[in-house]
Each structure stands twice: as C-alpha cells, then as structure tokens.
Write a protein that holds these residues in place. Structure first.
Motif, PDB file in Angstrom:
ATOM      1  N   SER A   1      51.870  17.319  21.916  1.00  0.00           N
ATOM      2  CA  SER A   1      51.003  17.049  20.221  1.00  0.00           C
ATOM      3  C   SER A   1      51.329  17.700  19.454  1.00  0.00           C
ATOM      4  O   SER A   1      51.604  16.657  18.587  1.00  0.00           O
ATOM      5  CB  SER A   1      49.853  17.502  20.993  1.00  0.00           C
TER       6      SER A   1
ATOM      7  N   MET B   1      54.630  15.418  18.611  1.00  0.00           N
ATOM      8  CA  MET B   1      54.824  14.392  18.045  1.00  0.00           C
ATOM      9  C   MET B   1      53.844  14.453  16.836  1.00  0.00           C
ATOM     10  O   MET B   1      54.660  13.449  15.974  1.00  0.00           O
ATOM     11  CB  MET B   1      53.465  13.244  19.511  1.00  0.00           C
TER      12      MET B   1
ATOM     13  N   ILE C   1      58.359  10.056  26.738  1.00  0.00           N
ATOM     14  CA  ILE C   1      57.276  11.483  26.968  1.00  0.00           C
ATOM     15  C   ILE C   1      57.399  10.424  28.542  1.00  0.00           C
ATOM     16  O   ILE C   1      56.467   9.455  28.729  1.00  0.00           O
ATOM     17  CB  ILE C   1      55.971  11.428  26.228  1.00  0.00           C
TER      18      ILE C   1
ATOM     19  N   LYS D   1      49.437  10.884  30.193  1.00  0.00           N
ATOM     20  CA  LYS D   1      50.581  10.906  28.985  1.00  0.00           C
ATOM     21  C   LYS D   1      49.857  10.250  27.904  1.00  0.00           C
ATOM     22  O   LYS D   1      50.641  10.186  26.747  1.00  0.00           O
ATOM     23  CB  LYS D   1      52.106  10.235  29.375  1.00  0.00           C
ATOM     24  N   THR D   2      49.133   8.698  27.961  1.00  0.00           N
ATOM     25  CA  THR D   2      49.445   7.598  27.103  1.00  0.00           C
ATOM     26  C   THR D   2      47.969   8.135  26.530  1.00  0.00           C
ATOM     27  O   THR D   2      47.850   7.533  25.681  1.00  0.00           O
ATOM     28  CB  THR D   2      48.760   6.798  28.197  1.00  0.00           C
TER      29      THR D   2
ATOM     30  N   ALA E   1      49.736  10.887  23.970  1.00  0.00           N
ATOM     31  CA  ALA E   1      50.263   9.984  22.842  1.00  0.00           C
ATOM     32  C   ALA E   1      49.375   9.385  21.615  1.00  0.00           C
ATOM     33  O   ALA E   1      49.254   9.416  20.380  1.00  0.00           O
ATOM     34  CB  ALA E   1      51.499   9.037  23.257  1.00  0.00           C
TER      35      ALA E   1
ATOM     36  N   TYR F   1      50.564  -0.372  19.231  1.00  0.00           N
ATOM     37  CA  TYR F   1      50.310   0.102  20.296  1.00  0.00           C
ATOM     38  C   TYR F   1      51.023  -0.883  21.307  1.00  0.00           C
ATOM     39  O   TYR F   1      50.665  -1.646  21.039  1.00  0.00           O
ATOM     40  CB  TYR F   1      49.604   0.824  20.779  1.00  0.00           C
TER      41      TYR F   1
ATOM     42  N   ILE G   1      54.582   2.571  19.131  1.00  0.00           N
ATOM     43  CA  ILE G   1      54.010   3.573  20.722  1.00  0.00           C
ATOM     44  C   ILE G   1      54.763   1.956  22.234  1.00  0.00           C
ATOM     45  O   ILE G   1      53.871   0.819  21.995  1.00  0.00           O
ATOM     46  CB  ILE G   1      53.020   3.325  20.981  1.00  0.00           C
TER      47      ILE G   1
ATOM     48  N   ASP H   1      54.322   1.778  25.637  1.00  0.00           N
ATOM     49  CA  ASP H   1      53.701   2.556  26.458  1.00  0.00           C
ATOM     50  C   ASP H   1      54.776   1.375  28.627  1.00  0.00           C
ATOM     51  O   ASP H   1      55.376   0.264  28.346  1.00  0.00           O
ATOM     52  CB  ASP H   1      51.945   1.858  27.326  1.00  0.00           C
TER      53      ASP H   1
ATOM     54  N   VAL I   1      58.406   5.702  19.636  1.00  0.00           N
ATOM     55  CA  VAL I   1      57.868   6.601  20.897  1.00  0.00           C
ATOM     56  C   VAL I   1      57.011   6.090  22.447  1.00  0.00           C
ATOM     57  O   VAL I   1      57.464   4.762  22.386  1.00  0.00           O
ATOM     58  CB  VAL I   1      55.825   7.445  20.826  1.00  0.00           C
TER      59      VAL I   1
ATOM     60  N   ILE J   1      57.118   6.102  26.238  1.00  0.00           N
ATOM     61  CA  ILE J   1      55.965   6.160  27.853  1.00  0.00           C
ATOM     62  C   ILE J   1      56.537   5.867  28.670  1.00  0.00           C
ATOM     63  O   ILE J   1      56.168   4.325  29.052  1.00  0.00           O
ATOM     64  CB  ILE J   1      54.847   5.748  26.676  1.00  0.00           C
TER      65      ILE J   1
END
Length: 241
Positions: A84, A87, A108, A116-117, A120, A155, A203, A205, A235, A237
């Motif tokens: 955290s 990021m 991550i 993790k998700t 973030a 996202y 992000i 994922d 980012v 993940i």
C-alpha cells in the motif's frame, strides 16, 4: 440488546439493493468507491439477549450475522502495508510528474485469495479521493453545457485471450467507448480516452492470463510497454511467486 429493533434494523439494512457494482466500468468503479466501507456489521449480543429475541427478529439477526461473516473487512498485514505504501507513493509521484515519458509501474503478485486486488483497489480509491478533492479546489469547474468526465483510475481485467485487440477493447469498455476495427485505431482510441478523461492510474488484473513465454503474446507485452508511455501508472496484478 432488547427485543425491540430500530426501524432501520427492522428492514434489514444489510441487504444490498441490486447487484454488486462492476468495477470494470467507470460508473461501477464510482459506485464501489462510494459504497466501500459502508457495511455495518451485526452488533454483538449475549446468549441471553439472543434468546430473548422473537423468532422473526432472531432470523433477521442471523441473516445480518451471516452477511457480516461474508463481508469481513480486509485485514492489514505487514506485506499489505508495504504494498500500500509503495503503490500510494508511486501513484502520487507519477501523477505530479508533468514531463512526457515512461512512468514507473508496479506488479503485485502472490498466491490466490491473499487480498492483492482488494489492497490495490483500496489504495487506488484513496488516491482518487484525494486527487478529486485537489482538482475541485484548484482547477476551474467544467464549462456549462459540456460533459467533463474525470476518471483518475481505470480498472480492467485482462481478457481470457490476452490479445492486443482484446486488451484495448477491455480498456475502452471501462469508458463505454466504441471499438474501432483496426489495432492501430484501437491503440489511438485508448490513448485519447486516457488523456480525455485525465486518467492517472491503469490497473490490469489477472495479468497471469498473459503467458510471458508464449510467442503469440509478445505483441500484447509490447502493448503493455506502450501503455506505460501514456502518462499513467500501470499496476499489474496476478497470481505468481
């Protein structure tokens, strides 16, 4: 706790109205960002207090307690605190970098169901709240009669078949933008959408759907490198060691 419940408790406020928000759309992300942390867990009660409840109120309490168990708050750990902090710092630093060029991203990884998700997204939501407040205080309001949609955080989930076209389409779907037919136009639309909506964080994922060793996925890796040059903090993940 007495047998009399408040009017709010009597109508089961722990039940959600409608389906859960879809964070892979701009509207769904905002719905989740506003509602997160609003769930109120069931109050603690002694065995005597529980036995004193009427059957109906006992059933409501059991439902509330079940909802509490399946909506447990994210537990902080030394590792999540470290992620955290890193990021948060990276999002802030990159957002304040006004020079063109590649932004440092973040990957991550870890085992499944380790938060993790959730970690973030929580950091991104906190950053967005601060970023929006700064813009409201320092920048002029939107021009009347125009649509000024600011989307600081994007996202997306990596498509099952992680092709460059599929990835671009997933990003455009977040904004509700149409899909051009060619890859060149798709990439240009992604670039324009991120710029027009003043996005600062992207992000992605489930990035482990992209196989680094698979030759057919090399074009997608090149696209991801290109995304890092679009003035956003990327980012990634995924499940991994």
């Amino acid at each position: 706790m007495s047998d009399s419940l408040t009017p709010q408790a009597a109508i089961a406020p722990f039940l959600r109205a409608g389906p859960p928000p879809d964070r892979t759309t701009a509207e769904g992300w905002q719905d989740w960002r506003r509602m997160r942390g609003t769930f109120v867990p069931a109050p603690r009660m002694t065995a005597d207090q529980y036995a004193a409840l009427s059957p109906r109120k006992r059933a409501l309490y059991d439902l509330h307690r079940t909802a509490t168990h399946v909506n447990l708050a994210l537990q902080r750990t030394p590792m999540s605190d470290k992620v955290s902090a890193l990021m948060s710092t990276r999002l802030r630093n990159n957002a304040l970098d006004f020079e063109p060029g590649t932004r440092d991203g973040l990957m991550i990884s870890g085992g499944g169901f380790q938060g993790k998700t959730a970690t973030a997204c929580e950091v991104a939501a906190e950053f967005e709240a601060v970023w929006r407040e700064l813009h409201q205080q320092l920048l002029p309001p939107p021009v009347p009669g125009t649509r000024d949609l600011m989307v600081p955080v994007v996202y997306c989930k990596t498509p099952v078949r992680a092709t460059p076209k599929g990835l671009c389409q997933a990003i455009l779907d977040f904004f509700g933008e149409p899909h051009p037919k060619t890859l060149h136009l798709l990439i240009r639309s992604v670039r324009e959408a991120l710029k027009a909506h003043r996005s600062t964080a992207l992000i992605l994922d489930d990035i482990t759907r992209l196989r680094m060793h698979r030759e057919s996925d090399q074009d997608t890796l090149d696209l991801i490198r290109d995304l890092m040059d679009m003035n956003v903090t990327l980012v990634l993940i995924g499940v991994g060691p």
